[in-house]
Design an enzyme around this catalytic site. Structure first.
Site, mmCIF file in Angstrom:
data_model
loop_
_atom_site.group_PDB
_atom_site.id
_atom_site.type_symbol
_atom_site.label_atom_id
_atom_site.label_comp_id
_atom_site.label_asym_id
_atom_site.label_seq_id
_atom_site.Cartn_x
_atom_site.Cartn_y
_atom_site.Cartn_z
ATOM 1 N N GLY A 77 -24.989 9.978 -4.854
ATOM 2 C CA GLY A 77 -26.265 9.810 -5.753
ATOM 3 C C GLY A 77 -27.483 9.681 -4.760
ATOM 4 O O GLY A 77 -28.281 8.845 -5.253
ATOM 5 N N ASP A 141 -16.754 -3.725 3.219
ATOM 6 C CA ASP A 141 -16.673 -3.421 4.751
ATOM 7 C C ASP A 141 -17.292 -4.636 5.525
ATOM 8 O O ASP A 141 -16.875 -4.741 6.892
ATOM 9 C CB ASP A 141 -17.109 -2.108 5.291
ATOM 10 C CG ASP A 141 -16.404 -1.078 4.337
ATOM 11 O OD1 ASP A 141 -15.396 -1.084 4.123
ATOM 12 O OD2 ASP A 141 -17.350 -0.029 4.145
ATOM 13 N N ARG A 176 12.652 -3.768 9.990
ATOM 14 C CA ARG A 176 11.526 -2.595 10.153
ATOM 15 C C ARG A 176 10.249 -3.056 10.725
ATOM 16 O O ARG A 176 9.786 -4.202 10.592
ATOM 17 C CB ARG A 176 11.321 -2.200 8.774
ATOM 18 C CG ARG A 176 12.378 -1.232 8.326
ATOM 19 C CD ARG A 176 12.044 -0.938 6.750
ATOM 20 N NE ARG A 176 13.076 -0.117 6.170
ATOM 21 C CZ ARG A 176 13.372 0.034 4.956
ATOM 22 N NH1 ARG A 176 12.740 -0.278 3.847
ATOM 23 N NH2 ARG A 176 14.519 1.053 4.508
ATOM 24 N N GLN A 287 -8.003 -2.614 -2.424
ATOM 25 C CA GLN A 287 -8.901 -3.555 -1.762
ATOM 26 C C GLN A 287 -10.196 -3.796 -2.507
ATOM 27 O O GLN A 287 -11.026 -4.822 -2.395
ATOM 28 C CB GLN A 287 -9.116 -3.418 -0.504
ATOM 29 C CG GLN A 287 -7.745 -3.335 0.554
ATOM 30 C CD GLN A 287 -7.815 -2.348 1.592
ATOM 31 O OE1 GLN A 287 -8.100 -2.749 2.812
ATOM 32 N NE2 GLN A 287 -7.411 -1.125 1.460
HETATM 33 O O1 F6P Z 1 -17.475 1.603 2.047
HETATM 34 C C1 F6P Z 1 -16.478 1.084 1.221
HETATM 35 C C2 F6P Z 1 -15.145 1.899 1.292
HETATM 36 O O2 F6P Z 1 -13.971 1.489 0.364
HETATM 37 C C3 F6P Z 1 -14.598 2.113 2.756
HETATM 38 O O3 F6P Z 1 -13.874 0.928 3.274
HETATM 39 C C4 F6P Z 1 -13.669 3.313 2.746
HETATM 40 O O4 F6P Z 1 -13.591 3.949 3.754
HETATM 41 C C5 F6P Z 1 -14.741 4.147 1.481
HETATM 42 O O5 F6P Z 1 -15.451 3.277 0.923
HETATM 43 C C6 F6P Z 1 -13.778 4.951 0.563
HETATM 44 O O6 F6P Z 1 -14.681 5.721 -0.147
HETATM 45 P P1 F6P Z 1 -14.399 6.552 -1.444
HETATM 46 O O7 F6P Z 1 -14.087 5.247 -2.659
HETATM 47 O O8 F6P Z 1 -15.414 7.403 -1.553
HETATM 48 O O9 F6P Z 1 -12.772 6.959 -1.393
#
Ligand code: F6P
Length: 361
Positions: A77, A141, A176, A287
């Site tokens: 956006g 991040d 493993r 995450q």
């Molecule tokens: O910036 C947050 C994040 O989760 C990054 O860690 C990851 O690379 C990206 O966004 C994933 O983005 P999307 O939700 O567009 O797949």
């Protein structure tokens, strides 16, 4: 006097967004007797006519522990580069003037923009066009300068650490090598901190292009010592020395590129050279989803309340951050030029090395 403020959540979501929204609404109502307008789907809500909703304390009841965002988010956006269809053709348009005008039309004394570096950059550009904006940094991040930490990061690290713990027990049973690929874009904070907290044997981050031999040596040394399993935490943005990062999808003017696939490459090389069974887990959006940790709720709540105080002081062009234990104000202009990355000379990397964890060097 502050009569009406707006709030939007831009970019990808992060645990703690609802805590910010709640804190903004409560502080604005309780302290300033000020109305809060929620903007739906990031900046899109300022472009579409039905994109706003009044947020009273009733609307924010019970949302503190909820992941996601009640306002919705849109990481495509960007009003300075919006994909639209004109005469059946897809074109990219700058519609930022519409956003600037809409902020005036809605009579917002301040628009609080909650987002990662991309969204905060848009916020800065809008400020340069005269809009009254204040930022709140969010991202799992943790790659935003000026603040020690962003909310969402702690939840992501907790999730990743839990995954590493679980992988440990099954890795040990089956002898493993388990590779876990973690998010973080071009910053290695999640992999580094979860790797350390979870006791990974190898941690690979974007800030340190890695070589394969040290990784093979580490795994083989462990096997010689009777440890027939190993855990490798690899950040999605990590890459072998001399090679490019691996993407699942290229980016363009509107979309960010999507990283992913480095875990598979590392696992294949380890299996081939070390003759050990390997498995890959890509933790992905787990995450980012779910309940924020107490730390993230605490930080997001403090950020939300502080953003309203900034708005009341008309400190437009600033965002809030955490330094040590204090909430501080930072000029967007000062912080967004250089993204935050893992400090290779810092104490955390030193600790990782001192513990004998392999960084692929
Ligand atoms: O910036 C947050 C994040 O989760 C990054 O860690 C990851 O690379 C990206 O966004 C994933 O983005 P999307 O939700 O567009 O797949």
């Amino acid at each position: 006097m502050m009569e009406r403020i707006g709030i939007l959540t831009g970019g990808g979501d992060a645990p703690g967004l609802n805590a910010v929204i709640r804190a903004v609404v409560k502080t604005a109502n309780n302290v300033f007797d000020c109305e809060v307008l929620g903007i739906r789907q990031g900046f899109e809500g300022l472009i579409n006519s039905h994109g706003t909703m009044l947020l009273s304390p009733i609307e924010v009841r019970g949302i503190l522990p909820r992941g996601g965002t009640i306002l919705g988010a849109a990481n495509r956006g960007n009003p300075f580069a919006r994909r639209v269809i004109r005469n059946g053709l897809e074109v990219i348009e700058d519609v930022s003037d519409i956003v600037v005008d809409r902020i005036k039309e809605l009579e917002l004394d301040t628009l609080i923009v909650v987002g990662g570096d991309g969204t905060l950059r848009i916020c800065l550009e809008l400020f340069h066009k005269g809009s009254p904006v204040v930022g709140v940094p969010k991202t799992i991040d943790n790659d935003i300068q000026g603040t020690d930490v962003t909310f969402g990061f702690d939840t992501a690290v907790a999730m990743a650490t839990d995954a590493i713990d679980r992988l440990h027990t099954t890795a040990e049973s089956h002898h493993r090598v388990m590779v876990v690929e973690l998010m973080g874009r071009n910053a290695g904070f999640i992999a580094l901190e979860a790797g350390l907290a979870g006791g990974a044997d190898v941690i690979l981050i974007p800030e340190i292009p890695f070589q394969f031999d040290p990784i093979f040596n580490k795994i083989q040394e462990r096997a010689k010592a009777g440890r027939y399993f190993s855990i490798i935490a690899v950040a999605e943005g990590a890459r072998p020395e001399g090679s490019e990062q691996i993407f699942r999808m290229e980016g363009d003017e509107v979309r960010s590129p999507r990283l992913g696939g480095i875990g598979q490459l590392v696992a294949e090389e380890v299996a081939r050279t070390c003759a050990l069974e390997t498995r890959v887990t890509v933790l992905g959006h787990l995450q980012r989803g779910g309940t924020p940790t107490p730390f993230d709720r605490w930080l997001a709540t403090r950020f939300g309340a502080a953003a309203v105080r900034l708005a009341a002081k008309k400190m437009h062009g600033y965002f809030v951050g955490l330094r040590g234990t204090e909430i501080v104000d930072i000029r967007l202009d000062d912080a967004l030029h250089v993204p935050k990355r893992v400090d290779l000379e810092g104490e955390i990397v030193r600790t990782v090395k001192d513990l004998g964890i392999c960084l692929g060097q």
